[in-house]
Design an enzyme around this catalytic site. Structure first.
Site, PDB file in Angstrom:
ATOM      1  N   MET A  84      33.890  47.900  45.277  1.00  9.61           N
ATOM      2  CA  MET A  84      34.501  48.751  44.278  1.00  9.61           C
ATOM      3  C   MET A  84      36.170  48.616  44.566  1.00  9.61           C
ATOM      4  SD  MET A  84      32.250  51.897  43.051  1.00  9.61           S
ATOM      5  CE  MET A  84      32.754  52.867  44.559  1.00  9.61           C
ATOM      6  N   HIS A 139      39.488  46.857  52.489  1.00  9.43           N
ATOM      7  CA  HIS A 139      39.532  46.903  53.624  1.00  9.43           C
ATOM      8  C   HIS A 139      38.969  45.964  54.547  1.00  9.43           C
ATOM      9  CE1 HIS A 139      35.883  48.820  54.166  1.00  9.43           C
ATOM     10  NE2 HIS A 139      36.155  49.941  53.080  1.00  9.43           N
ATOM     11  N   HIS A 152      34.828  45.292  53.991  1.00 14.10           N
ATOM     12  CA  HIS A 152      34.982  44.364  53.167  1.00 14.10           C
ATOM     13  C   HIS A 152      35.201  42.890  53.559  1.00 14.10           C
ATOM     14  CE1 HIS A 152      36.206  48.132  50.542  1.00 14.10           C
ATOM     15  NE2 HIS A 152      34.996  47.824  50.207  1.00 14.10           N
ATOM     16  N   GLN A 197      27.635  54.999  38.870  1.00 14.28           N
ATOM     17  CA  GLN A 197      27.311  55.400  40.143  1.00 14.28           C
ATOM     18  C   GLN A 197      27.785  56.802  40.555  1.00 14.28           C
ATOM     19  OE1 GLN A 197      28.097  51.478  42.054  1.00 14.28           O
ATOM     20  NE2 GLN A 197      28.796  52.884  43.818  1.00 14.28           N
ATOM     21  N   GLY A 238      26.996  45.976  53.188  1.00 16.67           N
ATOM     22  CA  GLY A 238      27.522  46.524  54.358  1.00 16.67           C
ATOM     23  C   GLY A 238      26.324  47.563  54.914  1.00 16.67           C
ATOM     24  N   LYS A 287      26.886  50.009  56.485  1.00 16.22           N
ATOM     25  CA  LYS A 287      27.389  51.358  56.422  1.00 16.22           C
ATOM     26  C   LYS A 287      26.839  52.303  55.246  1.00 16.22           C
ATOM     27  CE  LYS A 287      30.751  54.171  54.716  1.00 16.22           C
ATOM     28  NZ  LYS A 287      31.349  54.173  53.225  1.00 16.22           N
ATOM     29  N   GLN A 320      21.730  52.178  50.294  1.00 17.34           N
ATOM     30  CA  GLN A 320      22.145  51.345  49.429  1.00 17.34           C
ATOM     31  C   GLN A 320      21.343  50.153  49.664  1.00 17.34           C
ATOM     32  OE1 GLN A 320      26.066  51.188  47.212  1.00 17.34           O
ATOM     33  NE2 GLN A 320      26.366  49.478  48.644  1.00 17.34           N
ATOM     34  N   VAL A 370      31.987  48.174  60.137  1.00 18.68           N
ATOM     35  CA  VAL A 370      33.463  48.018  60.701  1.00 18.68           C
ATOM     36  C   VAL A 370      33.946  49.442  60.746  1.00 18.68           C
ATOM     37  CG1 VAL A 370      35.605  47.103  60.799  1.00 18.68           C
ATOM     38  CG2 VAL A 370      33.718  45.766  59.943  1.00 18.68           C
ATOM     39  N   SER A 393      36.950  52.753  51.563  1.00 18.93           N
ATOM     40  CA  SER A 393      37.949  53.045  50.826  1.00 18.93           C
ATOM     41  C   SER A 393      38.544  54.574  50.423  1.00 18.93           C
ATOM     42  CB  SER A 393      37.821  52.421  49.278  1.00 18.93           C
ATOM     43  OG  SER A 393      37.128  51.113  49.562  1.00 18.93           O
TER      44      SER A 393
HETATM   45  P1  AMP Z   1      32.329  49.711  48.272  1.00 17.92           P
HETATM   46  O1  AMP Z   1      33.841  49.156  47.676  1.00 17.92           O
HETATM   47  O2  AMP Z   1      32.759  50.919  49.118  1.00 17.92           O
HETATM   48  O3  AMP Z   1      31.562  49.873  47.135  1.00 17.92           O
HETATM   49  O4  AMP Z   1      31.727  48.694  49.359  1.00 17.92           O
HETATM   50  C1  AMP Z   1      31.503  47.349  48.987  1.00 17.92           C
HETATM   51  C2  AMP Z   1      30.457  46.758  50.048  1.00 17.92           C
HETATM   52  O5  AMP Z   1      31.299  47.205  51.305  1.00 17.92           O
HETATM   53  C3  AMP Z   1      29.452  47.502  50.374  1.00 17.92           C
HETATM   54  O6  AMP Z   1      28.131  46.766  50.659  1.00 17.92           O
HETATM   55  C4  AMP Z   1      29.797  48.574  51.284  1.00 17.92           C
HETATM   56  O7  AMP Z   1      28.428  48.813  52.203  1.00 17.92           O
HETATM   57  C5  AMP Z   1      30.369  47.575  52.332  1.00 17.92           C
HETATM   58  N1  AMP Z   1      31.369  48.115  53.259  1.00 17.92           N
HETATM   59  C6  AMP Z   1      32.138  49.229  52.924  1.00 17.92           C
HETATM   60  N2  AMP Z   1      32.659  49.908  53.922  1.00 17.92           N
HETATM   61  C7  AMP Z   1      32.185  49.043  55.108  1.00 17.92           C
HETATM   62  C8  AMP Z   1      32.430  49.123  56.345  1.00 17.92           C
HETATM   63  N3  AMP Z   1      33.336  49.967  57.214  1.00 17.92           N
HETATM   64  N4  AMP Z   1      31.789  48.187  57.355  1.00 17.92           N
HETATM   65  C9  AMP Z   1      31.170  47.144  56.773  1.00 17.92           C
HETATM   66  N5  AMP Z   1      30.797  47.116  55.479  1.00 17.92           N
HETATM   67  C10 AMP Z   1      31.381  47.977  54.721  1.00 17.92           C
END
Ligand code: AMP
Length: 293
Positions: free
Chosen positions: A32, A36, A39, A63, A149, A151, A155, A178, A188
């Protein structure tokens, strides 16, 4: 295709299809945006395993719940291009909302079972939105591998279940979380917090580690395992706990846990007005690659 510092930006399915002609093995990293280091880790992993790395940047309205942070969710496409490029992305797919959901759009993907508890209970409709957009992105990009991730553990379980159930020809790769020095998982949404609040939010990962430590000592009674984490959380007044739970690969809670490698401890809490989630394997030597989900 080789990686360059600035990835190519495409915004429509037609441009995407054209750009992916003769792309070799394609890896997809759905995000999204507001990228960071977490990602970047996913993108870097895809870089080592694929010929062409596609990063989708799409804040998916489906979502978000009606009272959630869709309108204030952080966005910075220029910065994202730099972060994604430095991590090895070739292409950024950044569609408008009405490209993904044009007038008349009427289809919803709903994954039963693993979508129900925890995040599913706290955020009704959230995983339908996730499953729907992920399936659309998989169909648009047609990757050999897609990277998610750990994290967002539930999901990852939902996506694995969907891909199996619907015979989607893709390999789902889970990538470890991470963290900041405080232990706080990068997100984010951490941009909503001050540096001091981020430090204090490290309590969530310390609580997870306390549960892990109890499991390492041989505790198998779920209530006692969780108590170890609750004791840590009680020391931080800023925590409004949503759930702390030990679950198996199907996201089911059990009164006692065994040595099943899919057992995981998950937490969700509101701190300083921001909803934060995190998780760890119950026993640290487990890789938790999500295969049982
Ligand atoms: P998001 O942009 O938050 O939807 O995350 C996009 C992808 O990055 C998803 O698969 C998340 O699980 C992964 N992600 C977000 N934060 C982290 C993190 N701290 N470490 C590893 N993967 C992450």
């Amino acid at each position: 295709m080789t990686s360059s510092t600035t990835p190519r930006l495409v915004t429509t399915p037609g441009e995407l299809r054209a750009a992916l002609k003769e792309a070799g093995r394609v890896g997809l990293v759905p995000t999204m945006g507001y990228l960071h280091e977490g990602h970047a880790r996913l993108i870097g992993r895809a870089r080592t395993e694929c010929d062409t790395v596609v990063v989708s940047v799409f804040v998916n309205p489906r979502q978000f719940g009606p009272r959630e942070d869709l309108s204030r969710y952080p966005r910075d496409l220029t910065r994202d291009l730099g972060v994604a490029g430095a991590a090895g992305a070739d292409l950024i797919f950044h569609p408008d909302v009405d490209v993904m959901y044009p007038p008349g759009y009427a289809t919803n993907v709903s994954v039963g079972g693993v979508s129900g508890p925890l995040e599913g209970a706290s955020r009704p409709g959230h995983f339908d939105g996730v499953a729907t957009v992920v399936l659309k992105l998989l169909n648009l990009v047609g990757p050999e591998r897609a990277y998610f991730g750990e994290k967002d553990w539930q999901q990852l379980a939902v996506v694995r279940r969907m891909v199996r159930d619907l015979n989607v020809p893709v390999e789902i790769v889970g990538v470890p979380t991470v963290r900041e020095d405080s232990g706080l998982a990068l997100s984010s949404r951490n941009s909503y917090l001050t540096p001091e609040e981020r430090e204090r939010a490290g309590v969530l990962s310390r609580a997870l580690r306390a549960v892990q430590a109890a499991a390492e000592r041989g505790e198998r009674d779920t209530a006692l395992l969780l108590q170890a984490g609750l004791d840590v959380l009680a020391g931080e007044p800023g925590v409004s706990l949503d759930y702390l739970a030990v679950v198996d690969g199907d996201m089911a809670e059990r009164a006692r846990v065994d040595n099943d490698s899919m057992t995981r401890v998950l937490v969700a809490a509101r701190m300083f007005g921001v909803r934060l989630i995190d998780n760890l394997p119950l026993l640290p030597e487990q890789t938790g690659d999500g295969d049982g989900a």
